[in-house]
Write an enzyme that holds these catalytic residues in place. Structure first.
Site, short mmCIF file in Angstrom:
data_model
loop_
_atom_site.label_atom_id
_atom_site.label_comp_id
_atom_site.label_asym_id
_atom_site.label_seq_id
_atom_site.Cartn_x
_atom_site.Cartn_y
_atom_site.Cartn_z
N GLY A 313 -72.60 -56.24 51.14
CA GLY A 313 -71.63 -56.85 50.25
C GLY A 313 -71.40 -55.97 49.03
O GLY A 313 -71.60 -54.75 49.05
N SER A 314 -71.03 -56.60 47.92
CA SER A 314 -70.54 -55.84 46.76
C SER A 314 -71.59 -55.07 45.98
O SER A 314 -71.25 -54.31 45.07
CB SER A 314 -69.80 -56.78 45.81
OG SER A 314 -68.61 -57.25 46.42
N THR A 315 -72.87 -55.24 46.29
CA THR A 315 -73.86 -54.38 45.64
C THR A 315 -73.63 -52.92 46.03
O THR A 315 -74.02 -52.01 45.30
CB THR A 315 -75.30 -54.79 46.01
OG1 THR A 315 -75.42 -54.84 47.44
CG2 THR A 315 -75.64 -56.16 45.44
N GLY A 745 -65.88 -60.62 47.44
CA GLY A 745 -66.27 -59.52 46.57
C GLY A 745 -67.56 -59.85 45.87
O GLY A 745 -68.61 -59.48 46.29
#
Length: 746
Positions: A313-315, A745
């Site tokens: 994901g957004s990491t 996001g």
């Protein structure tokens, strides 16, 4: 008489010959044995040694596993094996029996202490054997239990002293430490063999070598007073010191327990690391297991932080941002159109997590709002897909870290088609492990130097204390410069601190600045596509603190918690991250940031001054001027002249003519009240937090007596509202622009 003499002489001569031959044979045999030392091809010395020589075993101790400060995590401790003697011949005095006499009573009493049914114990005690044991249930008996059984004075019940592997902290970094199981040998001896974690990786170093004692005894086995003895000392296993800190690990275990109790997630994965050395200070997961009883191990055999890869994901955007800054391709003030983006005309559109975006926004705001479009454009149009792929390797995201734990996987980078390259930039499609993210994050937190994750501090000789192996920090590579790392930290700090646009507000910690990035990753559906339930995501946060010079990096991922809406996914994650980060920083004596005292200014009387000049002066004083009206002169102000105002405070200026409503989105209720008071409108508000909606549109007249209604939401409520809007649009939007991936996001 004379006639019998010859016969007697003949008989005597015969006897003489016979006995002479026997004596000769005996003499010959004697010298033969003396010379050869054998009888019947068997060596007499060996036979004598076999009969009168005894061999005893001197048990070696398995090495101790300590934390970094010498606190015991795993060690050998004394235990006992229960034995029952059944042979009646062992009793010589009926008044003091040495065998089991009352089988039924003995079975009933032992059932109170053993994890066995009374009937099972009874069956064992009725066997036709000299003595019996009770399998696993009769082993690893503690000294206290032994004393309680002995107090019953059950005839024929005795104990054999053993050792067992003891884990004093219970469920404590269980998958990292692992466990050792007893393995029985055919000769009756046994060893403990590591089956998981450090116990397995360092099994050779931890395992000792039994010693022996050879001695001469009499026929009954007793040591002869002047007999020879030969001793081969036992070689105890080496001790291992881990990088784990017991205190920080306890913080982590406690925090995860609370989340499990309240939100019942499918999984939790968490790691705490020192970015300057790569030392892993804590590592845990749920489900976990007790290393002694093995309770819970069937729920999770794998060390999820090491052996399981998933879409981050957004990491992942942290590393895309770092690549863009390193390549001098990131302009925080440059604007782009958010909402959706096509990599090629043939590909489906990529969407931001609210699908519609936020209009034309800066790339800095795109980072803060976790815009998928911003990062896809950075990877494609700014960095370039080929160059971006090089950074994935530089950050070690396509290879195993080499951490000293078994079965590490390296993840998988999906990077064939343009759409895959774009989605990789914001953490979808590509799978990596939590430990890979921790390693990559050390480059951000350590001036561009990426450190190899370490779980072993040193290996020490158990008996002498000599350090056999001392692990030193290892720089894997330097994927970015120190200046780039500093810029990334500064930007990630705004993701947490910016109340209006930052997605990481929930991870703020009193006294400490935090830099980090949230993640909301979709979970593949075995039937194809992705799961679409409200809770069917992996919610995560990768954070560093203090932001100006991080001493700790903490990664937390929570899979499928019991929540009503996926906008709440950050709540269980923050319940682990926040207390673990704060408590650990305080425990390590990292002083809280010195909060700069906000400067105050005594507001001047602005009446009759020129509006443009007044605005300029206020800005120079770091105050925010909000002008109501189109006039050229100041007719009124709030706060009033002489009021002490804080840096950044809104100053409402009234001009001649009609007053015009400003855009109050993101305002506090206190600032809205200033507008209401100076304009004479009647204020009505709902909710708390910051303005998300106003009934008088920006640019409309503020007439005295008119109602001004504002709706306020907390940052968390505002995010939930945005995500509910996504659902509404997804239910009606059936256009071909939709992608197969869930556009999250956060």
């Amino acid at each position: 008489m004379s006639q019998k003499q010859p016969h007697m002489n003949f008989g005597a001569a015969g006897l003489f010959v016979v006995f002479g031959l026997l004596f000769f044979i005996l003499l010959l045999r004697y010298f033969s044995i003396q010379i050869t030392g054998e009888v019947g091809s068997q060596p007499l010395a060996a036979k004598a040694e076999q009969k009168y020589s005894r061999t005893g075993t001197m048990d070696a101790t398995r090495g101790v596993i300590y934390d970094r400060k010498g606190e015991v995590i795993s060690e050998d401790t004394t235990a006992y094996t229960l034995i029952a003697i059944l042979d009646k011949k062992m009793t010589t005095n009926p008044k003091k029996p040495n065998h089991v006499v009352d089988i039924k009573k003995t079975a009933k009493e032992l059932a109170k202490f053993l994890e066995m049914k009374e009937s099972e114990i009874y069956d064992i005690l009725t066997k036709d054997q000299f003595q019996v044991e009770f399998g696993k249930a009769g082993r690893d008996i503690s000294h206290q239990t032994k004393k309680e059984i002995e107090a019953l004075k059950l005839p024929g019940i005795t104990f054999k002293r053993d050792s067992k592997r003891f884990y004093p902290n219970g469920i404590f970094a269980s998958h990292l430490v692992g466990y050792a199981d007893r393995v029985d040998e055919e000769d009756g001896s046994y060893n403990y063999v590591g089956k998981m974690g450090i116990e397995k990786t360092l099994n050779k170093e931890l395992t000792g070598k039994d010693g022996k004692i050879n001695y001469e005894s009499d026929l009954w086995g007793y040591l002869l007073p002047n007999g020879e003895q030969k001793v081969t000392p036992a070689q105890n296993g080496n001790d291992v010191y881990l990088t784990i800190d017991k205190k920080i690990q306890t913080f982590l275990e406690d925090a995860m327990n609370k989340v499990v109790e309240e939100y019942k997630p499918k999984k939790i994965i968490a790691i705490v690391a020192d970015p300057k050395t790569g030392d892993i200070l804590a590592m845990g997961q749920r489900p976990s297991f007790h290393p002694k009883t093995k309770e819970g191990i069937n729920n999770s055999w794998h060390n999820e932080a090491i052996e399981t890869s998933f879409e981050p994901g957004s990491t992942m955007k942290i590393f895309t941002l770092a690549a863009a800054i390193e390549e001098n391709k990131f302009d925080p003030n440059e604007f782009f159109q958010s909402g959706s983006y096509r990599v090629t005309s043939k590909d489906n559109a990529i969407h931001d997590h609210n699908r519609s975006g936020w209009g034309s926004i800066s790339y800095l705001e795109g980072v803060q709002r976790s815009s998928n479009v911003a990062f896809a454009k950075l990877a494609n149009e700014k960095i370039g897909f080929e160059k971006f792929r090089e950074y994935l390797t530089k950050f070690g995201l396509d290879q195993a870290t080499g951490i000293d734990l078994p079965n590490e996987t390296s993840g998988k980078i999906q990077y064939t088609w343009p759409i895959e390259k774009a989605t990789t930039s914001y953490g979808q499609g590509t799978a990596i492990t939590p430990i890979q993210q921790i390693q990559a994050a050390t480059a951000i937190a350590n001036n561009g130097k990426m450190m190899k994750p370490q779980v072993i501090d040193k290996i020490v000789n158990h008996d002498t204390g000599e350090v056999i192996s001392d692990v030193t920090p290892e720089v894997v590579s330097s994927p970015i410069s120190a200046d780039t790392a500093k810029q990334v930290l500064d930007i990630l700090e705004t993701v947490v601190s910016n109340e209006k646009t930052g997605t990481g507000n929930r991870y703020q910690i009193d006294g400490y600045s935090v830099a980090g990035k949230t993640g909301t990753a979709s979970i593949p559906d075995p039937k194809g596509g992705y799961l679409v339930g409200q809770k069917d995501y992996i919610f995560s946060f990768l954070g560093m603190a203090p932001a100006d010079d991080p001493k700790l990096v903490v990664y937390v991922a929570v899979q499928q918690p019991e929540i009503d809406h996926y906008s709440m996914g950050s709540i269980p994650v923050s319940m682990v991250f926040n207390p673990v980060m704060k408590n650990s920083l305080q425990y390590l004596n990292i002083q809280p940031s010195q909060q700069e005292k906000a400067t105050t200014t005594k507001l001047a009387n602005l009446s009759n001054q020129v509006v443009t000049e007044t605005v300029k002066k206020l800005e120079e004083q770091k105050l925010e001027a909000v002008v109501l009206g189109n006039g050229s002169k100041v007719m009124g102000q709030l706060p009033a002249a002489g009021t002490n105002v804080l840096e950044g405070e809104k100053i409402i200026i009234q001009t001649e003519g009609n007053l015009i409503a400003p855009d109050m989105t993101g305002w506090s209720l206190r600032d809205v009240m200033k507008v209401a008071k100076i304009s004479g409108v009647k204020l009505s508000s709902t909710g708390s937090g910051y303005v998300v909606k106003q009934n008088i549109e920006e640019g409309s007249a503020l007439s005295k007596g008119k109602f001004l209604i504002v709706d306020l939401k907390t940052p968390e409520e505002r995010r939930k509202m945005e995500l509910e809007q996504i659902e509404s649009e997804e239910n009606t939007d059936k256009s071909v622009e939709e992608t197969e991936t869930v556009p999250l996001g956060g």
